[in-house]
Design a protein around this motif. Sequence first.
Motif, PDB file in Angstrom:
ATOM      1  N   TYR A 144       0.811  -1.215   0.000  1.00  0.00           N
ATOM      2  CA  TYR A 144       0.000   0.000   0.000  1.00  0.00           C
ATOM      3  C   TYR A 144       0.847   1.269   0.000  1.00  0.00           C
ATOM      4  O   TYR A 144       0.601   2.199  -0.783  1.00  0.00           O
ATOM      5  CB  TYR A 144      -0.953   0.013   1.202  1.00  0.00           C
ATOM      6  CG  TYR A 144      -1.724   1.302   1.321  1.00  0.00           C
ATOM      7  CD1 TYR A 144      -2.761   1.589   0.436  1.00  0.00           C
ATOM      8  CD2 TYR A 144      -1.393   2.244   2.299  1.00  0.00           C
ATOM      9  CE1 TYR A 144      -3.457   2.782   0.529  1.00  0.00           C
ATOM     10  CE2 TYR A 144      -2.087   3.439   2.395  1.00  0.00           C
ATOM     11  CZ  TYR A 144      -3.120   3.701   1.517  1.00  0.00           C
ATOM     12  OH  TYR A 144      -3.807   4.895   1.610  1.00  0.00           O
ATOM     13  N   SER A 181      -5.595   6.933  -8.403  1.00  0.00           N
ATOM     14  CA  SER A 181      -6.289   7.278  -7.168  1.00  0.00           C
ATOM     15  C   SER A 181      -7.338   6.226  -6.830  1.00  0.00           C
ATOM     16  O   SER A 181      -7.520   5.860  -5.661  1.00  0.00           O
ATOM     17  CB  SER A 181      -6.955   8.656  -7.307  1.00  0.00           C
ATOM     18  OG  SER A 181      -7.653   9.000  -6.125  1.00  0.00           O
ATOM     19  N   SER A 182      -8.012   5.705  -7.863  1.00  0.00           N
ATOM     20  CA  SER A 182      -8.999   4.641  -7.662  1.00  0.00           C
ATOM     21  C   SER A 182      -8.321   3.358  -7.190  1.00  0.00           C
ATOM     22  O   SER A 182      -8.828   2.665  -6.299  1.00  0.00           O
ATOM     23  CB  SER A 182      -9.759   4.383  -8.967  1.00  0.00           C
ATOM     24  OG  SER A 182     -10.715   3.361  -8.803  1.00  0.00           O
ATOM     25  N   SER A 224      -7.356   3.815  -3.570  1.00  0.00           N
ATOM     26  CA  SER A 224      -8.548   3.814  -2.716  1.00  0.00           C
ATOM     27  C   SER A 224      -9.048   2.395  -2.451  1.00  0.00           C
ATOM     28  O   SER A 224      -9.358   2.035  -1.312  1.00  0.00           O
ATOM     29  CB  SER A 224      -9.654   4.646  -3.364  1.00  0.00           C
ATOM     30  OG  SER A 224     -10.830   4.622  -2.582  1.00  0.00           O
ATOM     31  N   THR A 225      -9.107   1.581  -3.498  1.00  0.00           N
ATOM     32  CA  THR A 225      -9.589   0.207  -3.328  1.00  0.00           C
ATOM     33  C   THR A 225      -8.607  -0.635  -2.525  1.00  0.00           C
ATOM     34  O   THR A 225      -9.021  -1.473  -1.718  1.00  0.00           O
ATOM     35  CB  THR A 225      -9.838  -0.464  -4.698  1.00  0.00           C
ATOM     36  OG1 THR A 225      -8.636  -0.420  -5.483  1.00  0.00           O
ATOM     37  CG2 THR A 225     -10.931   0.241  -5.470  1.00  0.00           C
ATOM     38  N   ARG A 252      -6.574   0.546  -0.265  1.00  0.00           N
ATOM     39  CA  ARG A 252      -6.663   1.007   1.123  1.00  0.00           C
ATOM     40  C   ARG A 252      -7.771   0.243   1.858  1.00  0.00           C
ATOM     41  O   ARG A 252      -7.588  -0.190   2.997  1.00  0.00           O
ATOM     42  CB  ARG A 252      -6.953   2.499   1.182  1.00  0.00           C
ATOM     43  CG  ARG A 252      -6.988   3.039   2.625  1.00  0.00           C
ATOM     44  CD  ARG A 252      -7.509   4.471   2.694  1.00  0.00           C
ATOM     45  NE  ARG A 252      -6.721   5.353   1.865  1.00  0.00           N
ATOM     46  CZ  ARG A 252      -7.192   5.987   0.785  1.00  0.00           C
ATOM     47  NH1 ARG A 252      -8.459   5.811   0.422  1.00  0.00           N
ATOM     48  NH2 ARG A 252      -6.418   6.786   0.099  1.00  0.00           N
ATOM     49  N   PHE A 253      -8.904   0.072   1.199  1.00  0.00           N
ATOM     50  CA  PHE A 253     -10.012  -0.673   1.805  1.00  0.00           C
ATOM     51  C   PHE A 253      -9.590  -2.123   2.078  1.00  0.00           C
ATOM     52  O   PHE A 253      -9.880  -2.685   3.140  1.00  0.00           O
ATOM     53  CB  PHE A 253     -11.227  -0.648   0.880  1.00  0.00           C
ATOM     54  CG  PHE A 253     -12.408  -1.421   1.404  1.00  0.00           C
ATOM     55  CD1 PHE A 253     -13.316  -0.830   2.273  1.00  0.00           C
ATOM     56  CD2 PHE A 253     -12.605  -2.747   1.032  1.00  0.00           C
ATOM     57  CE1 PHE A 253     -14.407  -1.542   2.764  1.00  0.00           C
ATOM     58  CE2 PHE A 253     -13.682  -3.471   1.518  1.00  0.00           C
ATOM     59  CZ  PHE A 253     -14.586  -2.868   2.394  1.00  0.00           C
ATOM     60  N   THR A 258     -15.111  -4.041  -4.338  1.00  0.00           N
ATOM     61  CA  THR A 258     -13.779  -3.430  -4.276  1.00  0.00           C
ATOM     62  C   THR A 258     -12.857  -4.008  -5.339  1.00  0.00           C
ATOM     63  O   THR A 258     -12.135  -3.269  -6.027  1.00  0.00           O
ATOM     64  CB  THR A 258     -13.155  -3.667  -2.887  1.00  0.00           C
ATOM     65  OG1 THR A 258     -13.983  -3.056  -1.900  1.00  0.00           O
ATOM     66  CG2 THR A 258     -11.752  -3.072  -2.809  1.00  0.00           C
TER      67      THR A 258
END
Length: 211
Positions: free
Chosen positions: A134, A156-157, A160-161, A163-164, A193
């Motif tokens: 990450y 960025s997408s 973000s995914t 990170r989840f 996700t």
Amino acid sequence: MQYAFVATFAVILAVLMIIFTISDESLTGALLPELIGFSLDGLLFIGVLSLIQRKRDHDSKHELKQSLEIHTTLLIEAIKTGNPFHWSKHAMHASQMAPLKEYANTLYQGLENGSVTLGSLQIKAFIETADEIYETLVGLFPVAAQISSKHLAAWSSVVSTIRFSKNSYISAKEKHDAGEPLQWPEQSDLAFTIKEFLTAAYYISNEESRT
């Protein structure tokens, strides 16, 4: 460098044009062939220089795209293999998207229509690898920005995914450390996700999903 040469050439050409304009007819006749030759040589050199610079820019962006792509395919490989030690694999050894496209498409469609069932090891490999890389993904934001604004948005997408997914891994570990039985997230928890991640990964690699 290219723009500096263009500016210098334009100044010299302007000076010659002024001299050509104010000179008498005999001098003008002598200068005209030289002025034409200088202009043609300069334009030819600028054209060649522009082509070389364009080729360098294209090659540079291609390398930047590949550096992003292998980090996304590392995560796709994690799901495909379910290798419990996949998190330790370095991205430089990951595949490009092309050999994984068929599997990635099958995975996306299977998650969409429920025809794919991910095993616990596949889920573990994915979220554990997400946790491991990450920070590296975050550090690659400037690389994505150098390619284009659309690649930056796609990256960025991805981040973000991931990170989840990383948070899902941390949550499962924390619960286990607190004395609860170790239980990884369910496929239903990660399906959306992973699909969002795949969509961004397709764009990063300039591959299109098969719908």
